[in-house]
Motif scaffolding. Structure first.
Motif, PDB file in Angstrom:
ATOM      1  N   ILE A   1      55.282  57.627 -44.189  1.00  0.00           N
ATOM      2  CA  ILE A   1      55.027  56.761 -45.329  1.00  0.00           C
ATOM      3  C   ILE A   1      56.061  55.637 -45.252  1.00  0.00           C
ATOM      4  CG2 ILE A   1      54.955  56.595 -47.857  1.00  0.00           C
ATOM      5  CD1 ILE A   1      52.790  58.463 -46.786  1.00  0.00           C
ATOM      6  N   GLY A   2      55.595  54.405 -45.153  1.00  0.00           N
ATOM      7  CA  GLY A   2      56.526  53.281 -45.028  1.00  0.00           C
ATOM      8  C   GLY A   2      57.377  53.371 -43.783  1.00  0.00           C
ATOM      9  N   GLY A   3      56.866  54.034 -42.754  1.00  0.00           N
ATOM     10  CA  GLY A   3      57.611  54.178 -41.506  1.00  0.00           C
ATOM     11  C   GLY A   3      58.583  55.342 -41.507  1.00  0.00           C
ATOM     12  N   ASN A   4      58.677  56.074 -42.606  1.00  0.00           N
ATOM     13  CA  ASN A   4      59.584  57.211 -42.723  1.00  0.00           C
ATOM     14  C   ASN A   4      58.787  58.513 -42.735  1.00  0.00           C
ATOM     15  OD1 ASN A   4      62.265  55.869 -43.265  1.00  0.00           O
ATOM     16  ND2 ASN A   4      61.007  54.946 -44.858  1.00  0.00           N
ATOM     17  N   MET A   5      59.251  59.496 -41.958  1.00  0.00           N
ATOM     18  CA  MET A   5      58.536  60.757 -41.919  1.00  0.00           C
ATOM     19  C   MET A   5      58.597  61.449 -43.266  1.00  0.00           C
ATOM     20  SD  MET A   5      58.883  64.298 -39.921  1.00  0.00           S
ATOM     21  CE  MET A   5      59.292  65.090 -41.439  1.00  0.00           C
ATOM     22  N   ALA A   6      57.435  61.905 -43.720  1.00  0.00           N
ATOM     23  CA  ALA A   6      57.342  62.683 -44.958  1.00  0.00           C
ATOM     24  C   ALA A   6      57.169  64.160 -44.627  1.00  0.00           C
ATOM     25  CB  ALA A   6      56.182  62.180 -45.816  1.00  0.00           C
ATOM     26  N   VAL A   7      56.175  64.465 -43.800  1.00  0.00           N
ATOM     27  CA  VAL A   7      55.884  65.843 -43.383  1.00  0.00           C
ATOM     28  C   VAL A   7      55.389  65.823 -41.942  1.00  0.00           C
ATOM     29  CG1 VAL A   7      55.316  66.668 -45.706  1.00  0.00           C
ATOM     30  CG2 VAL A   7      53.505  65.783 -44.245  1.00  0.00           C
ATOM     31  N   ALA A   8      55.358  67.004 -41.345  1.00  0.00           N
ATOM     32  CA  ALA A   8      54.807  67.135 -39.998  1.00  0.00           C
ATOM     33  C   ALA A   8      54.147  68.496 -39.869  1.00  0.00           C
ATOM     34  CB  ALA A   8      55.895  66.985 -38.936  1.00  0.00           C
ATOM     35  N   ALA A   9      52.997  68.506 -39.199  1.00  0.00           N
ATOM     36  CA  ALA A   9      52.326  69.752 -38.839  1.00  0.00           C
ATOM     37  C   ALA A   9      52.973  70.239 -37.550  1.00  0.00           C
ATOM     38  CB  ALA A   9      50.828  69.514 -38.639  1.00  0.00           C
ATOM     39  N   LEU A  10      53.473  71.459 -37.571  1.00  0.00           N
ATOM     40  CA  LEU A  10      54.103  72.056 -36.395  1.00  0.00           C
ATOM     41  C   LEU A  10      53.177  73.117 -35.824  1.00  0.00           C
ATOM     42  CD1 LEU A  10      57.719  72.439 -37.851  1.00  0.00           C
ATOM     43  CD2 LEU A  10      56.808  70.550 -36.488  1.00  0.00           C
ATOM     44  N   SER A  11      53.669  73.875 -34.895  1.00  0.00           N
ATOM     45  CA  SER A  11      52.851  74.936 -34.294  1.00  0.00           C
ATOM     46  C   SER A  11      52.747  76.132 -35.240  1.00  0.00           C
ATOM     47  CB  SER A  11      53.448  75.363 -32.963  1.00  0.00           C
ATOM     48  OG  SER A  11      54.715  75.942 -33.170  1.00  0.00           O
ATOM     49  N   MET A  12      51.758  76.936 -35.022  1.00  0.00           N
ATOM     50  CA  MET A  12      51.532  78.191 -35.746  1.00  0.00           C
ATOM     51  C   MET A  12      51.445  78.008 -37.266  1.00  0.00           C
ATOM     52  SD  MET A  12      53.645  80.886 -33.368  1.00  0.00           S
ATOM     53  CE  MET A  12      55.233  80.383 -33.967  1.00  0.00           C
ATOM     54  N   GLY A  13      51.031  76.828 -37.714  1.00  0.00           N
ATOM     55  CA  GLY A  13      50.818  76.601 -39.130  1.00  0.00           C
ATOM     56  C   GLY A  13      52.053  76.252 -39.923  1.00  0.00           C
ATOM     57  N   ASP A  14      53.203  76.149 -39.271  1.00  0.00           N
ATOM     58  CA  ASP A  14      54.419  75.773 -39.993  1.00  0.00           C
ATOM     59  C   ASP A  14      54.408  74.287 -40.308  1.00  0.00           C
ATOM     60  OD1 ASP A  14      55.220  78.381 -39.790  1.00  0.00           O
ATOM     61  OD2 ASP A  14      56.905  78.003 -38.457  1.00  0.00           O
ATOM     62  N   LEU A  15      55.102  73.940 -41.372  1.00  0.00           N
ATOM     63  CA  LEU A  15      55.174  72.563 -41.857  1.00  0.00           C
ATOM     64  C   LEU A  15      56.632  72.130 -41.864  1.00  0.00           C
ATOM     65  CD1 LEU A  15      53.569  70.271 -43.451  1.00  0.00           C
ATOM     66  CD2 LEU A  15      54.347  71.437 -45.507  1.00  0.00           C
ATOM     67  N   MET A  16      56.909  70.903 -41.451  1.00  0.00           N
ATOM     68  CA  MET A  16      58.235  70.332 -41.608  1.00  0.00           C
ATOM     69  C   MET A  16      58.158  69.346 -42.763  1.00  0.00           C
ATOM     70  SD  MET A  16      60.939  68.418 -39.008  1.00  0.00           S
ATOM     71  CE  MET A  16      59.678  67.695 -38.045  1.00  0.00           C
ATOM     72  N   VAL A  17      59.117  69.440 -43.676  1.00  0.00           N
ATOM     73  CA  VAL A  17      59.162  68.576 -44.848  1.00  0.00           C
ATOM     74  C   VAL A  17      60.504  67.874 -44.876  1.00  0.00           C
ATOM     75  CG1 VAL A  17      59.122  68.501 -47.373  1.00  0.00           C
ATOM     76  CG2 VAL A  17      57.660  70.117 -46.163  1.00  0.00           C
ATOM     77  N   ARG A  18      60.461  66.578 -45.108  1.00  0.00           N
ATOM     78  CA  ARG A  18      61.697  65.823 -45.299  1.00  0.00           C
ATOM     79  C   ARG A  18      61.946  65.751 -46.791  1.00  0.00           C
ATOM     80  NH1 ARG A  18      63.274  59.911 -42.923  1.00  0.00           N
ATOM     81  NH2 ARG A  18      65.500  60.097 -43.358  1.00  0.00           N
ATOM     82  N   CYS A  19      63.162  66.036 -47.195  1.00  0.00           N
ATOM     83  CA  CYS A  19      63.484  66.054 -48.616  1.00  0.00           C
ATOM     84  C   CYS A  19      64.862  65.442 -48.843  1.00  0.00           C
ATOM     85  CB  CYS A  19      63.451  67.485 -49.156  1.00  0.00           C
ATOM     86  SG  CYS A  19      64.714  68.570 -48.458  1.00  0.00           S
ATOM     87  N   ALA A  20      65.138  65.157 -50.099  1.00  0.00           N
ATOM     88  CA  ALA A  20      66.475  64.677 -50.449  1.00  0.00           C
ATOM     89  C   ALA A  20      67.478  65.792 -50.140  1.00  0.00           C
ATOM     90  CB  ALA A  20      66.533  64.314 -51.925  1.00  0.00           C
ATOM     91  N   PRO A  21      68.584  65.480 -49.479  1.00  0.00           N
ATOM     92  CA  PRO A  21      69.567  66.523 -49.186  1.00  0.00           C
ATOM     93  C   PRO A  21      69.988  67.310 -50.429  1.00  0.00           C
ATOM     94  CG  PRO A  21      70.076  64.571 -47.919  1.00  0.00           C
ATOM     95  CD  PRO A  21      68.961  64.193 -48.872  1.00  0.00           C
ATOM     96  N   ASP A  22      70.041  66.640 -51.571  1.00  0.00           N
ATOM     97  CA  ASP A  22      70.415  67.326 -52.812  1.00  0.00           C
ATOM     98  C   ASP A  22      69.350  68.305 -53.294  1.00  0.00           C
ATOM     99  OD1 ASP A  22      72.774  65.912 -52.781  1.00  0.00           O
ATOM    100  OD2 ASP A  22      72.146  64.459 -54.291  1.00  0.00           O
ATOM    101  N   ASP A  23      68.099  68.144 -52.845  1.00  0.00           N
ATOM    102  CA  ASP A  23      67.006  69.045 -53.230  1.00  0.00           C
ATOM    103  C   ASP A  23      66.818  70.190 -52.244  1.00  0.00           C
ATOM    104  OD1 ASP A  23      66.371  67.619 -55.486  1.00  0.00           O
ATOM    105  OD2 ASP A  23      64.769  66.468 -54.535  1.00  0.00           O
ATOM    106  N   GLN A  24      67.506  70.149 -51.122  1.00  0.00           N
ATOM    107  CA  GLN A  24      67.259  71.125 -50.063  1.00  0.00           C
ATOM    108  C   GLN A  24      67.474  72.558 -50.535  1.00  0.00           C
ATOM    109  OE1 GLN A  24      68.687  70.235 -46.176  1.00  0.00           O
ATOM    110  NE2 GLN A  24      68.723  72.378 -45.557  1.00  0.00           N
ATOM    111  N   ASP A  25      68.551  72.841 -51.220  1.00  0.00           N
ATOM    112  CA  ASP A  25      68.824  74.218 -51.635  1.00  0.00           C
ATOM    113  C   ASP A  25      67.767  74.719 -52.617  1.00  0.00           C
ATOM    114  OD1 ASP A  25      71.068  74.286 -50.005  1.00  0.00           O
ATOM    115  OD2 ASP A  25      72.428  73.718 -51.622  1.00  0.00           O
ATOM    116  N   ARG A  26      67.338  73.875 -53.535  1.00  0.00           N
ATOM    117  CA  ARG A  26      66.310  74.259 -54.504  1.00  0.00           C
ATOM    118  C   ARG A  26      65.002  74.573 -53.786  1.00  0.00           C
ATOM    119  NH1 ARG A  26      62.153  71.638 -56.669  1.00  0.00           N
ATOM    120  NH2 ARG A  26      62.811  69.618 -55.848  1.00  0.00           N
ATOM    121  N   LEU A  27      64.610  73.722 -52.839  1.00  0.00           N
ATOM    122  CA  LEU A  27      63.367  73.945 -52.101  1.00  0.00           C
ATOM    123  C   LEU A  27      63.479  75.133 -51.156  1.00  0.00           C
ATOM    124  CD1 LEU A  27      62.415  70.232 -51.414  1.00  0.00           C
ATOM    125  CD2 LEU A  27      61.307  71.800 -53.026  1.00  0.00           C
TER     126      LEU A  27
END
Length: 108
Positions: free
Chosen positions: A33-59
């Motif tokens: 989105i806007g040239g910045n990665m938001a999510v990615a489909a990985l192998s075996m159905g896993d998802l990569m999500v980019r998040c605010a570093p401050d939100d990482q522990d909550r997520l």
């Protein structure tokens, strides 16, 4: 290893109306989105999500793990196991988290 094409199709459907760009990378299919990665489909159905570093522990408390490059954890990047995205509502919440964060970044 190839990315999960069924997961990519589900993400694509959720991003209808967004100006998302698809690009291969990180061993998967990234959605930018806007040239910045938001999510990615990985192998075996896993998802990569980019998040605010401050939100990482909550997520991460919801069951995601920090992504690792080599043996180093990457702050602000999560790997979401396939079982946490099995329902469309669950996948939508994770995709929304990535899209919302990507929108806060300056366009590339």
């Amino acid at each position: 290893m190839a990315y999960d094409e069924a997961l990519a199709a589900r993400i694509r459907a959720l991003l209808t109306g967004e100006q998302a760009v698809e690009k291969k990378g990180f061993g998967g299919l990234m959605f930018l989105i806007g040239g910045n990665m938001a999510v990615a489909a990985l192998s075996m159905g896993d998802l990569m999500v980019r998040c605010a570093p401050d939100d990482q522990d909550r997520l991460a408390a919801l069951g995601a793990q920090p992504m690792e490059m080599g043996s180093r954890p990457m702050r602000g990047w999560l790997r979401v196991p396939a079982e946490l995205t099995a329902s469309d509502d669950d996948l939508s919440a994770w995709v929304r988290a990535g899209v919302d964060f990507a929108r806060t970044l300056p366009p590339k």
